[in-house]
Design an enzyme around this catalytic site. Structure first.
Site, short mmCIF file in Angstrom:
data_model
loop_
_atom_site.label_atom_id
_atom_site.label_comp_id
_atom_site.label_asym_id
_atom_site.label_seq_id
_atom_site.Cartn_x
_atom_site.Cartn_y
_atom_site.Cartn_z
N GLY A 1 -15.12 -2.12 -1.44
CA GLY A 1 -13.90 -2.61 -0.67
C GLY A 1 -14.33 -3.02 0.65
CE1 TYR B 1 -3.55 4.41 -1.04
CE2 TYR B 1 -2.17 5.80 0.07
CZ TYR B 1 -3.43 5.09 -0.02
OH TYR B 1 -4.26 4.99 1.29
CB ALA C 1 -5.29 8.29 -6.20
#
Length: 264
Positions: free
Chosen positions: A28, A171, A174
């Site tokens: 990323g 999210y 995670a």
């Protein structure tokens, strides 16, 4: 506004001789915190490879650093949700630059959603983009790190699960799991002198955050929640990651490092 790694910034902040010529892989890396990571490692003289799905921004980042740094970063297009593609990209990075000595698992996507609307398919998507690739990237680089005699793995989590944040439960789940993964892999890999740490940023002012989520009201809430009342920027996170990647932190592993200007 995030600052670039100018000559003045290089004079002001630490340089790490151990990062020169070291092969660093960032997932990323095309924008936001990831782009700042790529830029900072490149200015340390590291050989940087970065993965991203966004070609245009990533190619512009690499081109912009060409001529400024010892080694122009290597951009490898990759959708990290596809594990086979991720493994191939990591293999290509090692083939072209050498065994990976530093892995920064940064890729993530903090899409907002309500708990009531989450489907099994959406849950799986959030795990794929925010969690699953962390493990498989570690699995892919570990043999090369062992051959090198050690390495450093930095997993980007978040303070979202500590606050805890609402409006994005998949999210948050995670990001909490990343800390558990960090701790178990630190023990799994410690005998090979591979360190594994987690970094938990707070409300970092990235372009994506400004475009999608940040409002004047939310900005005030963040600043009022912090002990230090200033914007937290991508380069703040990058400089912490540099330290954890360098030999200066060779005794630090199995830890979570919060960088949030004192929010929690």
């Amino acid at each position: 506004m995030a600052e670039s790694v100018t000559a003045a910034a290089e004079d002001r902040f630490a340089r790490y001789p151990s990062l020169q010529e070291r092969v660093v892989l960032v997932t990323g890396g095309g924008s936001g915190i990831g782009a700042s990571l790529v830029e900072h490692f490149a200015h340390q003289g590291a050989k940087v490879a970065f993965l991203d799905i966004a070609r245009e921004a990533s190619e512009a980042l690499a081109a912009g650093l060409a001529g400024e740094v010892r080694h122009t970063p290597l951009f490898l297009p990759c959708d990290i949700r596809e594990i086979a593609a991720l493994q191939r990209a990591i293999g290509e990075a090692a083939e072209r630059l050498g065994p990976v000595g530093v892995l920064v698992n940064n890729a993530a996507r903090d899409d907002r959603h309500t708990w009531a609307e989450v489907t099994p398919e959406y849950w799986d998507e959030m795990m794929a983009v925010n969690l699953r690739h962390h493990f498989f990237a570690i699995q892919a680089v570990a043999p090369g790190m062992k051959a090198l005699g050690g390495g450093s793995i930095i997993n980007l989590s978040s303070i979202s699960w500590l606050i805890p944040s609402t409006g994005l439960p998949a999210y948050v789940a995670a990001k909490a799991a990343i800390v558990g993964l960090t701790r178990t892999m630190a023990h799994e890999l410690g005998d090979s002198n591979i360190r594994v740490n987690a970094v938990l940023p707070g409300g970092v002012l990235t372009e994506r955050q400004q475009r999608l989520w940040r409002t004047p009201e939310y900005d005030r809430k963040i600043l009022n929640s912090q002990c230090i009342h200033r914007d937290l920027l991508p380069e703040d996170v990058a400089r912490l990651v540099l330290f954890l990647a360098a030999d200066d932190s060779s005794a630090i592993t199995n830890q979570t490092h919060v960088i949030d200007a004192g929010w929690i």
